[in-house]
Design a protein around this motif. Structure first.
Motif, PDB file in Angstrom:
ATOM      1  N   VAL A 184       0.944  -0.813  -0.316  1.00 57.09           N
ATOM      2  CA  VAL A 184       0.478   0.056   0.278  1.00 57.09           C
ATOM      3  C   VAL A 184       0.944   1.602  -0.330  1.00 57.09           C
ATOM      4  CG1 VAL A 184      -2.453  -0.778   0.675  1.00 57.09           C
ATOM      5  CG2 VAL A 184      -0.303  -0.118   2.607  1.00 57.09           C
ATOM      6  N   HIS A 185       0.079   2.346  -0.464  1.00 58.95           N
ATOM      7  CA  HIS A 185       1.132   3.730  -0.356  1.00 58.95           C
ATOM      8  C   HIS A 185       0.211   4.673   0.929  1.00 58.95           C
ATOM      9  CE1 HIS A 185       2.391   3.121  -4.690  1.00 58.95           C
ATOM     10  NE2 HIS A 185       2.729   2.073  -4.686  1.00 58.95           N
ATOM     11  N   TYR A 186       1.131   5.547   1.222  1.00 58.06           N
ATOM     12  CA  TYR A 186       0.744   6.343   1.827  1.00 58.06           C
ATOM     13  C   TYR A 186       1.168   7.524   1.836  1.00 58.06           C
ATOM     14  CZ  TYR A 186      -1.312   7.198   6.763  1.00 58.06           C
ATOM     15  OH  TYR A 186      -1.952   7.742   7.964  1.00 58.06           O
ATOM     16  N   TYR A 187       0.353   8.756   1.782  1.00 59.41           N
ATOM     17  CA  TYR A 187      -0.324   9.894   1.643  1.00 59.41           C
ATOM     18  C   TYR A 187      -0.937  10.614   2.376  1.00 59.41           C
ATOM     19  CZ  TYR A 187       3.483   8.832  -2.306  1.00 59.41           C
ATOM     20  OH  TYR A 187       4.313   8.388  -3.193  1.00 59.41           O
ATOM     21  N   THR A 188      -1.596  10.366   3.718  1.00 57.17           N
ATOM     22  CA  THR A 188      -2.493  10.994   4.116  1.00 57.17           C
ATOM     23  C   THR A 188      -1.589  11.984   5.075  1.00 57.17           C
ATOM     24  OG1 THR A 188      -3.669   8.893   3.797  1.00 57.17           O
ATOM     25  CG2 THR A 188      -4.766   9.809   5.703  1.00 57.17           C
ATOM     26  N   PRO A 189      -2.124  13.384   5.133  1.00 55.68           N
ATOM     27  CA  PRO A 189      -3.176  13.914   4.367  1.00 55.68           C
ATOM     28  C   PRO A 189      -2.706  14.027   3.331  1.00 55.68           C
ATOM     29  CG  PRO A 189      -2.975  15.205   6.234  1.00 55.68           C
ATOM     30  CD  PRO A 189      -2.116  13.996   5.797  1.00 55.68           C
ATOM     31  N   SER A 190      -3.655  13.889   2.080  1.00 52.36           N
ATOM     32  CA  SER A 190      -3.392  14.716   0.684  1.00 52.36           C
ATOM     33  C   SER A 190      -3.237  16.211   0.659  1.00 52.36           C
ATOM     34  CB  SER A 190      -3.697  13.877  -0.464  1.00 52.36           C
ATOM     35  OG  SER A 190      -5.377  14.105  -0.562  1.00 52.36           O
ATOM     36  N   THR A 191      -3.948  16.661   1.320  1.00 48.53           N
ATOM     37  CA  THR A 191      -3.646  18.112   1.540  1.00 48.53           C
ATOM     38  C   THR A 191      -2.659  18.898   1.752  1.00 48.53           C
ATOM     39  OG1 THR A 191      -4.650  18.140   3.829  1.00 48.53           O
ATOM     40  CG2 THR A 191      -6.707  18.393   1.685  1.00 48.53           C
ATOM     41  N   PHE A 192      -1.738  17.602   2.840  1.00 44.94           N
ATOM     42  CA  PHE A 192      -0.300  18.401   3.028  1.00 44.94           C
ATOM     43  C   PHE A 192       0.625  17.400   2.184  1.00 44.94           C
ATOM     44  CE2 PHE A 192       3.549  17.416   5.624  1.00 44.94           C
ATOM     45  CZ  PHE A 192       3.820  18.627   5.492  1.00 44.94           C
ATOM     46  N   THR A 193       0.593  16.381   2.056  1.00 47.15           N
ATOM     47  CA  THR A 193       1.405  15.735   1.331  1.00 47.15           C
ATOM     48  C   THR A 193       1.748  15.676  -0.262  1.00 47.15           C
ATOM     49  OG1 THR A 193      -0.295  14.048   0.780  1.00 47.15           O
ATOM     50  CG2 THR A 193       1.202  13.759   2.593  1.00 47.15           C
ATOM     51  N   ILE A 194       0.830  16.174  -1.161  1.00 43.65           N
ATOM     52  CA  ILE A 194       0.256  16.293  -2.278  1.00 43.65           C
ATOM     53  C   ILE A 194       0.265  18.215  -2.913  1.00 43.65           C
ATOM     54  CG2 ILE A 194      -0.875  15.906  -4.634  1.00 43.65           C
ATOM     55  CD1 ILE A 194      -1.045  13.166  -3.115  1.00 43.65           C
ATOM     56  N   ASN A 221      -1.303  10.458  15.712  1.00 40.06           N
ATOM     57  CA  ASN A 221      -2.337   8.868  16.076  1.00 40.06           C
ATOM     58  C   ASN A 221      -2.908   8.581  14.295  1.00 40.06           C
ATOM     59  OD1 ASN A 221      -1.452   9.138  18.722  1.00 40.06           O
ATOM     60  ND2 ASN A 221      -3.462  10.311  18.851  1.00 40.06           N
ATOM     61  N   GLN A 222      -2.845   9.097  13.858  1.00 39.53           N
ATOM     62  CA  GLN A 222      -3.884   8.954  12.844  1.00 39.53           C
ATOM     63  C   GLN A 222      -2.690   7.655  11.675  1.00 39.53           C
ATOM     64  OE1 GLN A 222      -7.607   9.749  10.900  1.00 39.53           O
ATOM     65  NE2 GLN A 222      -6.670   7.436  10.091  1.00 39.53           N
ATOM     66  N   VAL A 223      -2.046   7.470  11.815  1.00 43.37           N
ATOM     67  CA  VAL A 223      -0.471   7.026  10.547  1.00 43.37           C
ATOM     68  C   VAL A 223      -0.944   5.605  11.447  1.00 43.37           C
ATOM     69  CG1 VAL A 223       1.743   6.974  10.190  1.00 43.37           C
ATOM     70  CG2 VAL A 223       0.550   9.129  10.034  1.00 43.37           C
ATOM     71  N   GLY A 249       5.645  10.046   1.678  1.00 42.66           N
ATOM     72  CA  GLY A 249       6.423  11.715   1.764  1.00 42.66           C
ATOM     73  C   GLY A 249       5.608  11.798   1.334  1.00 42.66           C
ATOM     74  N   THR A 250       6.293  13.272   1.275  1.00 45.14           N
ATOM     75  CA  THR A 250       6.111  15.361   0.788  1.00 45.14           C
ATOM     76  C   THR A 250       6.186  15.515   0.119  1.00 45.14           C
ATOM     77  OG1 THR A 250       4.780  16.414   2.307  1.00 45.14           O
ATOM     78  CG2 THR A 250       6.756  15.447   2.966  1.00 45.14           C
ATOM     79  N   VAL A 251       5.255  16.570  -0.425  1.00 42.08           N
ATOM     80  CA  VAL A 251       6.337  17.596  -1.563  1.00 42.08           C
ATOM     81  C   VAL A 251       6.600  19.037  -0.159  1.00 42.08           C
ATOM     82  CG1 VAL A 251       4.491  17.599  -3.644  1.00 42.08           C
ATOM     83  CG2 VAL A 251       4.063  19.597  -1.546  1.00 42.08           C
ATOM     84  N   THR A 252       7.544  18.954  -0.951  1.00 39.68           N
ATOM     85  CA  THR A 252       8.116  20.679   0.089  1.00 39.68           C
ATOM     86  C   THR A 252       7.783  21.825  -0.276  1.00 39.68           C
ATOM     87  OG1 THR A 252      10.107  20.244  -1.006  1.00 39.68           O
ATOM     88  CG2 THR A 252      10.395  18.701   0.354  1.00 39.68           C
TER      89      THR A 252
END
Length: 481
Positions: free
Chosen positions: A266-276, A297-299, A323-326
Motif C-alpha cells: 500500500v502507499h501512504y500520502y495521508t493527508p493529501s492536502t499536506f503531502t500532495i 495518531n492517524q498514522v 512522502g510529501t512535497v516540500t
C-alpha cells in the motif's frame, strides 16, 4: 584451454576476490547468510527502510523522442542512474530500493519489450545487488493503460500477460534479493465503482475482481517461469494501494503454490492536502504544516489496520511509497511527517519506502539534502530485525541445502545442489562447505559441478567465480569456455 591461459584466469580471479571483498565471513552476498530462501515476513524485516528511484525509469510520454532508454530515463529531469548514486543510497541508511518501470516506453505493437530496456533495468538492479540491497521491480503508471481493463479486459490482460511473461523469463534465475511487484497504484476502476459514488453491490465487486484476477495472473505467470521465480517473494498491490480500500473484504490476496512468499503493498500520502497539494485546489485547501497529536495518531491507526488485516495473518506489509512535497511546506513539518511515517511503519515490522524524485536525495552529490533527515535515516544503516546465524566453531546445527528435483546425469556447472540451475542457493552451499559447516550437499556430482575453474578442487576461487556470475560480472565459468 591451455594451461597458461587457465593460470592467468586463476590469478585474475584471485585478484577479484580482493576487489569484491569476498571473505568467507562477510555478512551476506544477497540478503542474509544461510537464509537465501527467507519467508516473506523475514524478508520484509530484513529489508529495513527503502527508497524509490522516482521519476526515472517510469518516465513516459508521447512527446519523448528517440528510441534510447536514456531518453526516457532522463525525460522527467533526473540524470542517468549510476552505481555511485545507488552506493550513496545504501550509505545513507537504506537497504532496499524500489525501481518503478514504464515498460510501454519501448514496446512493439505485439507487446514485445525492447531488449535494451530489459538490460537497463537489470543494470540498475545489479547496482542494488552489489550493495547487498533488495530491489523491487514493477509495472508503474505506464501511460495509464490499466484503465482499459474496465472497457477491454481481454486485450488488457493479453498485454499484462505478455509483459510479465517476458520480465519473469528474463529475471527467473536472478537471486532472491529481487522482488517483483504486480503493478503500481492503478489497480482501481473509478468508472465502474468508486468510494464517493455511494454505490455498492455488483459494481464494487466487479471493480475489485478485476484487480483480484490481475494479481492472481501475476502470481501464476511468475511461478510458472521457474528458476528462482518458483519461490521468489512477490509483492501484491492492494486496491488503489489505499489502506482502507485494501482492507475491504472485497480485496482478496491471490492463492500461491508456495507458502509464506506473498507481501502486500500500500502507499501512504495521508493527508493529501499536506503531502500532495502545493496550493489550494477545488477539492481541498493546501496544508502547510503537519504534526498534531491527532495527525500522528492517524498514522498509527492506519498502519495498525494493515497489521491486523494482513501482517498478523502472514502477509507482511511494504509501504511502497510515502512522502510529501516540500513546496509551500514548513520544513519542520516535512521532517516530522517523513520520520513519523517511517518509524511507525518500521516499528510495526513493515518496510517503508520513501518516494523521491530527487526532492530529498541529491543524485549528483549522492547524499540526503536535509542534514536532519540524513541523520534520521542513517540510524537505520546497520539496524537488523531478524536474527541471523553466524558461522562459529561452537555451532551445533548443520544448515543443509538439498536438491529440489532429482539430479540428472548432465552436469550444470555451478549447480552445487543439483536442482538443474545455478543460483544463489548453490553459492550458499559452497560457502557452508568452505566454512567447514557441512561436507557438501548430498548431490553425488556436487564437487564436479562446484569446481567451476577446473583445477580439481572446490575452493575460494570457485566461490569468487560464483559470486561474479551472480553479480553479472562474467557470463561463463572458465570450465565452460
Amino acid at each position: 584451454m591451455k594451461k597458461h591461459q587457465k593460470f592467468i584466469k586463476i590469478v585474475t580471479f584471485l585478484s577479484l576476490i580482493t576487489l569484491l571483498g569476498t571473505s568467507l565471513f562477510v555478512p551476506s552476498v544477497f540478503g542474509a547468510p544461510y537464509s537465501y530462501d527467507l519467508t516473506a515476513t523475514d524478508t520484509v524485516l530484513d529489508m529495513g527502510i527503502g527508497w524509490n528511484l522516482g521519476n526515472t525509469l517510469e518516465a513516459c510520454g508521447s512527446w519523448i523522442s528517440g528510441t534510447s532508454v536514456s531518453n526516457y530515463e532522463t525525460a522527467w529531469g533526473n540524470p542517468v542512474t549510476t552505481k555511485a548514486m545507488i552506493d550513496g543510497v545504501k550509505a545513507a541508511g537504506f537497504k532496499s530500493i524500489r525501481i518503478p518501470v514504464a515498460w510501454s516506453n519501448l514496446m512493439a505493437s505485439d507487446y514485445t519489450i525492447n531488449a535494451d530496456l530489459l538490460k537497463r533495468v537489470k543494470e540498475v538492479v545489479d547496482y542494488c545487488s552489489s550493495n547487498d540491497m533488495y530491489a523491487i521491480v514493477n509495472i508503474h503508471w505506464d501511460g495509464g493503460w490499466f484503465a482499459n481493463f474496465a472497457t477491454n479486459y481481454d486485450e488488457s490482460m493479453k498485454k499484462y500477460t505478455s509483459v510479465w511473461t517476458q520480465i519473469s523469463s528474463y529475471f527467473k534465475d536472478y537471486p532472491k534479493n529481487l522482488i517483483l511487484e504486480s503493478l503500481n497504484e492503478e489497480g482501481c476502476w473509478d468508472t465502474i465503482w468508486n468510494r464517493w459514488s455511494g454505490s455498492t453491490g455488483e459494481d464494487k465487486t466487479r471493480a475489485y475482481n478485476i484487480l483480484n484476477s490481475i494479481n492472481q495472473k501475476f502470481v501464476d505467470i511468475v511461478r510458472a517461469s521457474g528458476g528462482n521465480n518458483a519461490s521468489r517473494c512477490l509483492l501484491i498491490a492492494g486496491y488503489s494501494t489505499d489502506i482502507d480500500l485494501t482492507c475491504d473484504s472485497c480485496f482478496k490476496m491471490p492463492t500461491d503454490t508456495i507458502k509464506d512468499k506473498l507481501i502486500i503493498s500500500v502507499h501512504y500520502y495521508t493527508p493529501s492536502t499536506f503531502t500532495i497539494l502545493t496550493e489550494d485546489a477545488s477539492w481541498g485547501k493546501c496544508a502547510t504544516t503537519w504534526g498534531t497529536d491527532a495527525e500522528i495518531n492517524q498514522v498509527k491507526t492506519d498502519f495498525n489496520k494493515m497489521k491486523t488485516k494482513f501482517a498478523d495473518k502472514g502477509f507482511p506489509v511494504i509501504i511502497g511509497e510515502y512522502g510529501t512535497v516540500t513546496t509551500n511546506k514548513e520544513l519542520a513539518s516535512v521532517r516530522r511527517y517523513i520520520t513519523t511515517v517511517c518509524k511507525t511503519a518500521y516499528d510495526l515490522g513493515f518496510c517503508p519506502m520513501l518516494w523521491d524524485s530527487s526532492e530529498h536525495y541529491s543524485r549528483t552529490e549522492a547524499k540526503i539534502k536535509d542534514t536532519e533527515l540524513a541523520a534520521f535515516f542513517y540510524k537505520y544503516k546497520d539496524a537488523s530485525r531478524i536474527t541471523i546465524p553466524t558461522a562459529t566453531p561452537t555451532m551445533t546445527t548443520t544448515p543443509t541445502v538439498t536438491p529440489n528435483v532429482t539430479p540428472t546425469s548432465i552436469i550444470v556447472y555451478g549447480d552445487t545442489n543439483g536442482d538443474g540451475s545455478f543460483n544463489a542457493l548453490d553459492f550458499a552451499a559452497v560457502r557452508l562447505y568452505l566454512l567447514g559447516i557441512n561436507n557438501g550437499p548430498t548431490y553425488s556430482e556436487w564437487k564436479k559441478a562446484s569446481d567451476v575453474n577446473g583445477d580439481g578442487n572446490v575452493n575460494s576461487i570457485d566461490f569468487a567465480l560464483m559470486k561474479s556470475k551472480l553479480l553479472g560480472l562474467i557470463n561463463k565459468f572458465p570450465v565452460e569456455q
